[in-house]
Write an enzyme that holds these catalytic residues in place. Structure first.
Site, PDB file in Angstrom:
ATOM      1  N   ASP A  22       0.858  -1.187   0.000  1.00  0.00           N
ATOM      2  CA  ASP A  22       0.000   0.000   0.000  1.00  0.00           C
ATOM      3  C   ASP A  22       0.894   1.237   0.000  1.00  0.00           C
ATOM      4  O   ASP A  22       1.233   1.781   1.053  1.00  0.00           O
ATOM      5  CB  ASP A  22      -0.889  -0.026   1.248  1.00  0.00           C
ATOM      6  CG  ASP A  22      -2.048   0.957   1.175  1.00  0.00           C
ATOM      7  OD1 ASP A  22      -2.382   1.401   0.066  1.00  0.00           O
ATOM      8  OD2 ASP A  22      -2.623   1.261   2.236  1.00  0.00           O
ATOM      9  N   GLU A  95      -6.689   5.175  -8.492  1.00  0.00           N
ATOM     10  CA  GLU A  95      -7.959   5.715  -8.004  1.00  0.00           C
ATOM     11  C   GLU A  95      -8.576   6.766  -8.930  1.00  0.00           C
ATOM     12  O   GLU A  95      -7.886   7.665  -9.420  1.00  0.00           O
ATOM     13  CB  GLU A  95      -7.741   6.329  -6.619  1.00  0.00           C
ATOM     14  CG  GLU A  95      -9.023   6.680  -5.901  1.00  0.00           C
ATOM     15  CD  GLU A  95      -9.011   6.212  -4.455  1.00  0.00           C
ATOM     16  OE1 GLU A  95     -10.014   6.473  -3.774  1.00  0.00           O
ATOM     17  OE2 GLU A  95      -8.038   5.595  -4.016  1.00  0.00           O
ATOM     18  N   LYS A 131      -9.782   2.062  -8.791  1.00  0.00           N
ATOM     19  CA  LYS A 131     -10.331   2.236  -7.445  1.00  0.00           C
ATOM     20  C   LYS A 131     -11.449   3.275  -7.466  1.00  0.00           C
ATOM     21  O   LYS A 131     -11.288   4.369  -8.001  1.00  0.00           O
ATOM     22  CB  LYS A 131      -9.238   2.688  -6.474  1.00  0.00           C
ATOM     23  CG  LYS A 131      -8.270   1.590  -6.099  1.00  0.00           C
ATOM     24  CD  LYS A 131      -7.225   2.090  -5.114  1.00  0.00           C
ATOM     25  CE  LYS A 131      -7.769   2.206  -3.713  1.00  0.00           C
ATOM     26  NZ  LYS A 131      -6.699   2.595  -2.748  1.00  0.00           N
ATOM     27  N   THR A 155     -13.293   0.955  -2.850  1.00  0.00           N
ATOM     28  CA  THR A 155     -12.545   1.383  -1.684  1.00  0.00           C
ATOM     29  C   THR A 155     -13.405   2.207  -0.747  1.00  0.00           C
ATOM     30  O   THR A 155     -14.592   2.422  -1.001  1.00  0.00           O
ATOM     31  CB  THR A 155     -11.289   2.160  -2.147  1.00  0.00           C
ATOM     32  OG1 THR A 155     -10.454   2.434  -1.034  1.00  0.00           O
ATOM     33  CG2 THR A 155     -11.669   3.465  -2.830  1.00  0.00           C
ATOM     34  N   PHE A 177     -11.757  -1.107   5.134  1.00  0.00           N
ATOM     35  CA  PHE A 177     -10.736  -0.320   5.840  1.00  0.00           C
ATOM     36  C   PHE A 177     -10.718  -0.670   7.327  1.00  0.00           C
ATOM     37  O   PHE A 177     -11.434  -0.067   8.125  1.00  0.00           O
ATOM     38  CB  PHE A 177     -11.012   1.176   5.643  1.00  0.00           C
ATOM     39  CG  PHE A 177     -10.443   1.739   4.366  1.00  0.00           C
ATOM     40  CD1 PHE A 177     -10.371   0.993   3.211  1.00  0.00           C
ATOM     41  CD2 PHE A 177      -9.975   3.039   4.334  1.00  0.00           C
ATOM     42  CE1 PHE A 177      -9.847   1.515   2.042  1.00  0.00           C
ATOM     43  CE2 PHE A 177      -9.442   3.584   3.175  1.00  0.00           C
ATOM     44  CZ  PHE A 177      -9.379   2.822   2.022  1.00  0.00           C
TER      45      PHE A 177
END
Length: 317
Positions: A22, A95, A131, A155, A177
């Site tokens: 990440d 993203e 994303k 996400t 998350f």
């Protein structure tokens, strides 16, 4: 030292779970040998603070001097993605601008542009996950994109309703998350949670069990970790995306790692299958204060970083 003959916790984890990095810092990826990598505006912005990445922003601006800022931002994200894909064997997640989180059409168009930029650079779309924030509009965009062969990573996922809707939409992967869920509960209860009682860990376990019980192909990738304890409590999850700092901790740890999530056990769970239309989705999210608040907070944070990135691109010479 005792226990050092045992493989590292990171290597043990790899027996059960695909390890994902990440980060936007592609220079540090080789040390941990991740299969995939994920990025977001915050991680890209963090990487750009380092001198070794400043040239990438300048190069994108110089190559496309007449391009509008939103296009330059996408080109910069893809430039980072290309560098990452030159190092890892698997996929990179890139993203869509969080300002489009409540526009299905806008999200679809931006995702298609990102994929087009990757393909123009010779990168197969199979190596890219787009994303998208797991709003109702984002999930509907992902439904359309998946039908068109664009693989999606949903996400900012905090609530079970989001997970159910994503699975029904046929998305490739979700990123619940873990750490941000824990943050919310800690702030309200003042408690310190051990991994087995951690609300973020329990949320991912619930989603994983539901997906495996009903045979959904959607992959579960735990994200946003605060400790290695959270990570190891999810050993067996399809994927786990982990920051470089926590990857380093796992690489230095030689304690035994056991599997906690297993598809065979999940398939025996006594669960009822759910179906959510838009009204039910919005109601269930409204009932879940944590999911509603953290989703909104996450979108705001990504938008703030996207605006900062825009300012940097507009000022680059």
């Amino acid at each position: 030292m005792p226990g050092t003959s045992q493989p590292s916790a990171l290597d043990q984890l790899r027996r059960f779970t695909t390890v994902v990095a990440d980060t936007g810092d592609f220079h540090g990826l080789q040390a941990f040998r991740p299969q995939d990598a994920t990025t977001n505006p915050s991680l890209i912005l963090k990487a750009l603070q380092k001198p070794e990445y400043a040239g990438l922003l300048q190069a994108v601006k110089a190559a496309h001097p007449q391009a509008p800022v939103d296009e330059l931002a996408d080109r910069l994200l893809v430039a980072f993605g290309q560098e990452i894909l030159a190092i890892i064997p698997g996929r990179v997640s890139t993203e869509v601008d969080a300002r489009l989180s409540f526009s299905t059409a806008g999200t679809v168009a931006r995702a298609q542009r990102l994929i087009g930029l990757y393909e123009a650079a010779g990168i197969s779309r199979e190596r890219v996950l787009v994303k998208i924030a797991a709003t109702w509009e984002g999930i509907e965009a992902a439904r359309q994109l998946e039908r068109d062969g664009v693989r999606c990573n949903l996400t900012l996922l905090f609530g079970f309703a989001q997970a159910v809707a994503c699975a029904d939409a046929g998305v490739t992967l979700i990123s619940p998350f873990v750490g941000r869920i824990l943050d919310w509960y800690r702030a309200r209860t003042g408690q310190n949670y051990v991994p087995e009682q951690d609300p973020g860990v329990l949320s991912v376990r619930r989603i994983y069990t539901y997906y495996k019980r009903f045979g959904y192909a959607c992959e579960v990738m735990g994200a946003s970790f605060r400790s290695t304890g959270q990570i190891l409590a999810l050993a067996g999850c399809d994927l786990l995306t982990i920051s470089p700092a926590l990857l380093a901790e796992l690489a230095a740890d030689h304690a035994p790692v056991s599997r906690h999530l297993d598809p065979a056990r999940a398939q025996q769970a006594a669960l009822e299958r759910q179906a959510l239309d838009e009204a039910r989705f919005r109601f269930d999210m409204n009932e879940d204060a944590m999911a509603t608040e953290k989703l909104a907070e996450g979108i705001r944070a990504f938008v703030a970083d996207a605006r900062t990135l825009d300012t940097m691109l507009a000022g680059a010479q």
